[in-house]
Design a protein around this motif. Structure first.
Motif, PDB file in Angstrom:
ATOM      1  N   GLU A  64      -6.285 -11.075 -19.330  1.00  0.00           N
ATOM      2  CA  GLU A  64      -6.950  -9.900 -18.780  1.00  0.00           C
ATOM      3  C   GLU A  64      -5.928  -8.798 -18.479  1.00  0.00           C
ATOM      4  O   GLU A  64      -6.164  -7.611 -18.760  1.00  0.00           O
ATOM      5  N   TYR A  85      -0.772 -20.763  -9.302  1.00  0.00           N
ATOM      6  CA  TYR A  85      -1.140 -21.817  -8.357  1.00  0.00           C
ATOM      7  C   TYR A  85       0.029 -22.732  -8.043  1.00  0.00           C
ATOM      8  O   TYR A  85       0.797 -23.092  -8.946  1.00  0.00           O
ATOM      9  N   LYS A 109      -3.607 -20.863  -4.161  1.00  0.00           N
ATOM     10  CA  LYS A 109      -3.564 -19.729  -5.074  1.00  0.00           C
ATOM     11  C   LYS A 109      -2.585 -18.714  -4.510  1.00  0.00           C
ATOM     12  O   LYS A 109      -2.676 -18.351  -3.336  1.00  0.00           O
ATOM     13  N   ARG A 111      -0.366 -15.034  -4.838  1.00  0.00           N
ATOM     14  CA  ARG A 111       0.011 -13.751  -5.424  1.00  0.00           C
ATOM     15  C   ARG A 111       1.335 -13.353  -4.785  1.00  0.00           C
ATOM     16  O   ARG A 111       1.809 -14.005  -3.867  1.00  0.00           O
ATOM     17  N   TYR A 120      -2.882 -21.060   3.969  1.00  0.00           N
ATOM     18  CA  TYR A 120      -3.817 -21.886   4.719  1.00  0.00           C
ATOM     19  C   TYR A 120      -5.255 -21.791   4.216  1.00  0.00           C
ATOM     20  O   TYR A 120      -6.155 -22.344   4.836  1.00  0.00           O
ATOM     21  N   ALA A 121      -5.464 -21.052   3.121  1.00  0.00           N
ATOM     22  CA  ALA A 121      -6.832 -20.918   2.614  1.00  0.00           C
ATOM     23  C   ALA A 121      -7.365 -22.291   2.219  1.00  0.00           C
ATOM     24  O   ALA A 121      -6.747 -23.011   1.446  1.00  0.00           O
ATOM     25  N   THR A 281      -2.013 -15.681  11.806  1.00  0.00           N
ATOM     26  CA  THR A 281      -2.649 -14.769  10.847  1.00  0.00           C
ATOM     27  C   THR A 281      -2.870 -13.389  11.458  1.00  0.00           C
ATOM     28  O   THR A 281      -2.687 -12.372  10.791  1.00  0.00           O
ATOM     29  N   ILE A 282      -3.288 -13.390  12.733  1.00  0.00           N
ATOM     30  CA  ILE A 282      -3.549 -12.104  13.381  1.00  0.00           C
ATOM     31  C   ILE A 282      -2.257 -11.297  13.471  1.00  0.00           C
ATOM     32  O   ILE A 282      -2.212 -10.116  13.137  1.00  0.00           O
ATOM     33  N   ARG A 285      -1.176  -9.938  10.129  1.00  0.00           N
ATOM     34  CA  ARG A 285      -1.963  -8.777   9.689  1.00  0.00           C
ATOM     35  C   ARG A 285      -1.458  -7.517  10.369  1.00  0.00           C
ATOM     36  O   ARG A 285      -1.248  -6.487   9.731  1.00  0.00           O
ATOM     37  N   GLU A 286      -1.258  -7.611  11.696  1.00  0.00           N
ATOM     38  CA  GLU A 286      -0.740  -6.452  12.433  1.00  0.00           C
ATOM     39  C   GLU A 286       0.537  -5.945  11.794  1.00  0.00           C
ATOM     40  O   GLU A 286       0.701  -4.768  11.519  1.00  0.00           O
ATOM     41  N   HIS A 289       0.045  -4.473   8.163  1.00  0.00           N
ATOM     42  CA  HIS A 289      -0.647  -3.184   8.081  1.00  0.00           C
ATOM     43  C   HIS A 289       0.100  -2.071   8.798  1.00  0.00           C
ATOM     44  O   HIS A 289      -0.020  -0.898   8.437  1.00  0.00           O
ATOM     45  N   ALA A 290       0.901  -2.458   9.805  1.00  0.00           N
ATOM     46  CA  ALA A 290       1.740  -1.448  10.448  1.00  0.00           C
ATOM     47  C   ALA A 290       2.775  -0.944   9.449  1.00  0.00           C
ATOM     48  O   ALA A 290       3.271   0.174   9.581  1.00  0.00           O
ATOM     49  N   TRP A 292       2.373   0.184   6.606  1.00  0.00           N
ATOM     50  CA  TRP A 292       1.932   1.427   5.965  1.00  0.00           C
ATOM     51  C   TRP A 292       2.296   2.645   6.800  1.00  0.00           C
ATOM     52  O   TRP A 292       2.504   3.732   6.267  1.00  0.00           O
ATOM     53  N   ASP A 293       2.293   2.463   8.130  1.00  0.00           N
ATOM     54  CA  ASP A 293       2.460   3.609   9.008  1.00  0.00           C
ATOM     55  C   ASP A 293       3.919   3.847   9.399  1.00  0.00           C
ATOM     56  O   ASP A 293       4.250   4.904   9.906  1.00  0.00           O
ATOM     57  N   ARG A 319       5.365   8.701  -2.425  1.00  0.00           N
ATOM     58  CA  ARG A 319       4.381   8.371  -1.397  1.00  0.00           C
ATOM     59  C   ARG A 319       4.099   6.854  -1.398  1.00  0.00           C
ATOM     60  O   ARG A 319       3.956   6.216  -0.379  1.00  0.00           O
TER      61      ARG A 319
END
Lengths: 461, 472
Positions: A64, A85, A109, A111, A120-121, A281-282, A285-286, A289-290, A292-293, A319
């Motif tokens: 693909e 995998y 799986k 990436r 942990y999925a 996990t929390i 994520r913080e 995502h931080a 980016w800023d 950018r």
């Protein structure tokens, strides 16, 4: 003396054949054991098929991408859209003792993104099914064989006493220990015959390699059965009624197979509270995502501190650029590394505590040892997770030169990407330790049983 | 006469040391399980509430961001424990506790207790339901196996009957007596549980909880009654106490240990589960290629853009009052969510088919009727779990689409701009309302019918059998 023994032994055989209920019970257990083997092997076969289908999914994913990026592509795009995998292959013994292979995922799986939220999925599992548990050979041996032993020996002497035969028997020139010995020996022969038969059938069915594990498995199951006969001996030595014996033996079974494990589970969870994986996990994520800023230079400097080899790469003015994106993804992992380590150590500590306390219940010990032998328990899963982590490191190491040197990713580069494979290894040392502990339990019950018999010789009434 | 037999059985049971020891043990386990259940309920509930609070707070306090950035940042939904789960944890230990809600995909519910407990948890969890479902029946068996055989062995049965009382009355007298003894063991624990439930502030007590607890107690009463009647019937039909005991224990092992496992595994064999990897690949394939499979994403977005230009009567993207990216996101989210929903529905359907075998076996095995009923009433069964999954997905979808709408309204060039931080405080956070008993009722119908059939059938058929039982 020997003659009397064989005489009594063969008399037992005739009794046994005449007692249709017992023959039926043995036949039932044999069938149950065969079903256990069938279930275990088909379950592992299904897992193998699932694992075998993964390379095809990866191949289709690459096809693909080749259509999506017909020419040379930015490796960042590939790392984002391409998934591979990390696989945890069972070894042949897993069919006989499935352990935690239904609860813990046997592939991950991956990436190029942050590892922790991929690691942990869980796979699709029916919670009702895992609640009911696996019906494998180890279950039959650990759970059901003691019940067969109890059914065969709860009235070892009491029924003869209740029928008045014991008076006649002991009036003969026989030592009572020979009577008990012959009766136990006969039942032992029946049970061990069944256990060995099922084990050998299981091993052939699962096509296990012929090495020391065969002997260890047989040793574990033999000692475990011997332990339960020892318990029956102790109860027989108390010289009470059949009903009392049945209740007592079943009480011991309930205690060792049901109550101690569930209470131990509570105790272990209280002694080692595992930091909830969710915190990790929390936090990740913080952190991600931080990313980016935050100013790009700040992120990159933190990253270069860890990977100085990329320090001399071009300063980021765009950018958006992939190497910056993957840098803050990775920094998200780095930020939660202490939590991830604490989570894994917490689980390992729980396991170790159970290892220490399993002397309390030969059932836990036997189950744990069989799982260790089959490589289906927690330490193996943690090993797999470490191996998957190493694979993720290898993937990053593979992509970083493309990203930081800004080299194009061409179609033939897909084939160069590292792949992963992990096959569970037996933890022979754990299994052998289990064997030693079982031996200790066996010595303990037989010591107690013979001691009781010596202290109070068998009375005909 | 029947009552004096009942009274005699009750009193002699209390005098029996063996029974006393066993019932004290069972009662102690029940009380311990209640307290442990409450403690673990509190810790888990506190952890989850705190975590939900933390993520909601984090969501509201986000800096100025592009809405699609926020959609990827996403949120978490934590599954609150139901109050009654302190009595029956059901499948709670085997399902995850949290699901990550983000744009474009539906995630699985991760971090289950079972993964953190090693293989110990597989021996069974010490909960009130575990004691009620498995250990109390054992107690009943030990109590009742000699109901008739002992009387027959000591010759007192004929004496009794010579007083002009029928076998039928003897049997009912015994059943009543044993029922009182069992109630004496179980009632204190359930009373304590009720007290904890209705006095604890952390439990949302209301008519729904009262109804659930009432039915919970009632179903176990029927379940124990079944075992008492069954044990008395077996005792009447067997030649000796020993045979009665062995038969009853054999039935217990078959019903409580072997059959549930065997049917669960049979279900999984008959209706194989698709792996997550396969499901993800299939979802991806469908979401990429659309319904007819001949319309790749790029062509679809080109058509969409053309449609927008025509609708607003402008000739270039820059003049559009809406963001093409936002409209595209909205469309693709609607589409991919639908694809995911179909796949998750199919997966849950497979699970339901697997579980249904066990539910039907409940008609043969009372343990497999009380287990789903008890979990269902406690709100810890599969149906309640799916309800949570769907609520989380509904919230995720609404949240992502709101964010997409915000992006759309930003107009052309939205990618270069951000929305101010106060925007995120206006978005609703995830709040889960667990379903009522009225909702759960249809899922519980089969086990209820199975249990009632057993109760009626056993009372009728069993006591007929007793009437024709040999006296000596």
């Amino acid at each position: 003396m020997m003659n009397t023994f064989w005489l009594l032994f063969s008399a037992e055989w005739r009794h046994f054949r005449a007692a249709k209920g017992l023959v039926l019970l043995c036949a039932l257990l044999l069938l149950t054991g065969l079903y256990g083997i069938y279930y275990g092997t088909t379950e592992i076969e299904r897992q193998r098929q699932h694992l075998a289908a993964l390379p095809e999914l990866t191949r289709r994913n690459v096809e693909e991408l080749k259509v999506k990026f017909p020419g040379p592509a930015d490796a960042g795009e590939i790392g984002y859209y391409h998934s591979t995998y990390a696989v945890h292959h069972p070894n042949a013994w897993a069919s006989l003792s499935l352990g935690q292979r239904d609860v813990n995922p046997y592939y991950v799986k991956l990436r190029l993104l942050g590892l922790q939220n991929q690691l942990y999925a869980t796979d699709n599992t029916n919670p009702m099914k895992v609640l009911s548990g696996n019906f494998d050979l180890a279950f039959v041996l650990v759970y059901l064989f003691p019940l067969l032993i109890i059914a065969l020996s709860f009235n070892l002497l009491s029924s003869e006493r209740e029928e008045g035969i014991l008076t006649l028997l002991l009036a003969q020139p026989v030592r009572s220990s020979v009577v008990v010995g012959a009766k136990l020996a006969f039942r032992l022969a029946v049970v061990l015959g069944l256990a060995w038969l099922l084990s050998v059938v299981g091993m052939l069915w699962a096509q296990v390699p012929l090495d020391s594990r065969v002997v260890t498995w047989l040793g574990l199951s033999t000692l475990y059965c011997l332990f339960w006969f020892g318990v029956a001996l102790v109860v027989t030595a108390l010289q009470r009624t059949s009903a009392f014996n049945a209740v007592t033996l079943l009480g011991v079974w309930l205690l060792l197979v049901v109550l101690v494990p569930s209470l131990l589970n509570l105790g272990v969870a209280a002694a080692h509270p595992v930091p909830q994986g969710i915190e990790l996990t929390i936090k990740q994520r913080e952190e991600i995502h931080a990313g980016w800023d935050r100013p790009k230079a700040q992120t990159m400097n933190r990253f270069f501190a860890l990977y100085p080899q990329w320090r001399d790469t071009a300063t980021i003015r765009e950018r958006f650029v992939w190497r910056w994106y993957y840098a803050f993804q990775h920094l998200g992992d780095v930020a939660v590394a202490p939590q991830a380590a604490a989570y894994a150590t917490g689980l390992q500590q729980r396991y170790d505590l159970v290892e220490q306390l399993n002397l309390l219940s030969p059932a836990i010990n036997a189950q744990g040892s069989l799982n260790a032998l089959a490589g289906t328990d927690l330490p193996t899963h943690l090993q797999f997770q470490r191996s998957a982590t190493a694979y993720h490191d290898a993937l990053r190491a593979f992509y970083y030169p493309y990203l930081f040197r800004q080299a194009e990713f061409s179609h033939h580069d897909y084939a160069l990407e590292p792949t992963h494979t992990f096959t569970s290894q037996p933890e022979l040392s754990t299994a052998l330790r289990g064997l030693g502990k079982l031996l200790l339990s066996v010595a303990l019950v037989y010591g107690l049983g013979f001691g009781l018999l010596r202290a109070r010789p068998i009375s005909p009434r | 006469m029947m009552h004096s037999i009942a009274q005699k059985e009750f009193v002699s049971t209390l005098r029996d040391k063996r029974f006393l020891v066993l019932s004290v043990l069972v009662l102690a386990l029940l009380l311990a399980a209640t307290l442990v259940g409450r403690a673990s309920y509190q810790t888990q509930q506190r952890e989850r509430q705190l975590a939900q609070h933390t993520v909601n707070d984090q969501f509201r306090r986000q800096p100025a961001r592009h809405p699609h950035r926020v959609a990827h940042y996403g949120s978490f939904a934590f599954r609150p424990k139901s109050g009654l789960s302190l009595l029956d944890a059901g499948i709670d230990s085997y399902t995850g506790t949290a699901v990550y809600l983000e744009a474009h995909q539906q995630n699985s519910v991760n971090f289950s207790q079972a993964q953190q407990s090693g293989s110990l948890i597989r021996f069974g969890e010490m909960t009130v339901a575990f004691v009620l479902q498995m250990l109390v029946p054992l107690l009943i068996i030990f109590l009742c196996f000699g109901a008739f055989t002992q009387e027959r062995e000591t010759g007192t049965l004929q004496l009794l009957l010579s007083q002009g009382i029928s076998l039928w009355q003897v049997a009912w007298g015994k059943i009543l007596g044993y029922s009182r003894a069992v109630a004496l063991v179980v009632a204190p624990a359930l009373a304590l549980a009720a007290l904890l439930l209705f006095s604890g502030e952390e439990f949302a007590s209301g008519p729904d909880l009262v109804a659930r607890l009432g039915l919970f107690v009632l179903s176990y009463a029927v379940y124990f009654f079944l075992f008492i009647v069954g044990a008395v019937v077996v005792s009447a039909r067997q030649a000796s106490s020993r045979a009665a005991l062995v038969t009853l224990l054999g039935l217990w092992i078959l019903g409580c240990i072997i059959l549930p496992k065997a049917t669960a595994n049979l279900g999984a064999t008959l209706y194989p589960t698709v792996t997550k990897a396969q499901m993800d690949a299939a979802v991806h394939e469908e979401a990429q290629h659309g319904i007819n499979g001949h319309d790749p994403q790029d062509q679809r977005s080109a058509a969409l853009k053309a449609g927008l230009l025509k609708k607003y009567g402008v000739d270039s993207e820059e003049k559009l009052p809406v963001s093409v990216g936002g409209v595209l996101m909205t469309e693709s989210e609607a589409y991919s969510a639908q694809v995911y929903q179909e796949h998750f529905a199919a997966l849950n359907d497979t699970y339901r088919r697997q579980n249904r075998i066990s539910d039907w076996v409940g008609l043969l095995n009372p343990y497999q009727a009380i287990r789903p009923l008890s979990m269902g009433l406690a709100g810890s069964d599969f149906a309640h779990y799916v309800h949570f999954q769907q609520a989380a997905e509904a919230y995720r979808y609404r949240l992502v689409q709101r964010l997409n709408a915000l992006q759309t309204s930003m107009g052309h060039g939205d990618k270069e701009r951000k929305l101010e931080a106060s925007t995120w405080r206006q978005l609703p956070v995830f709040a889960y309302q667990s379903p009522t008993l009225g909702w759960a009722w249809p899922h519980l119908l089969l086990p209820v019918v199975a249990l009632l059939l057993w109760a009626v059938g056993l009372s009728w058929l069993g006591l007929r059998l007793i009437s024709t039982t040999p006296l000596v």
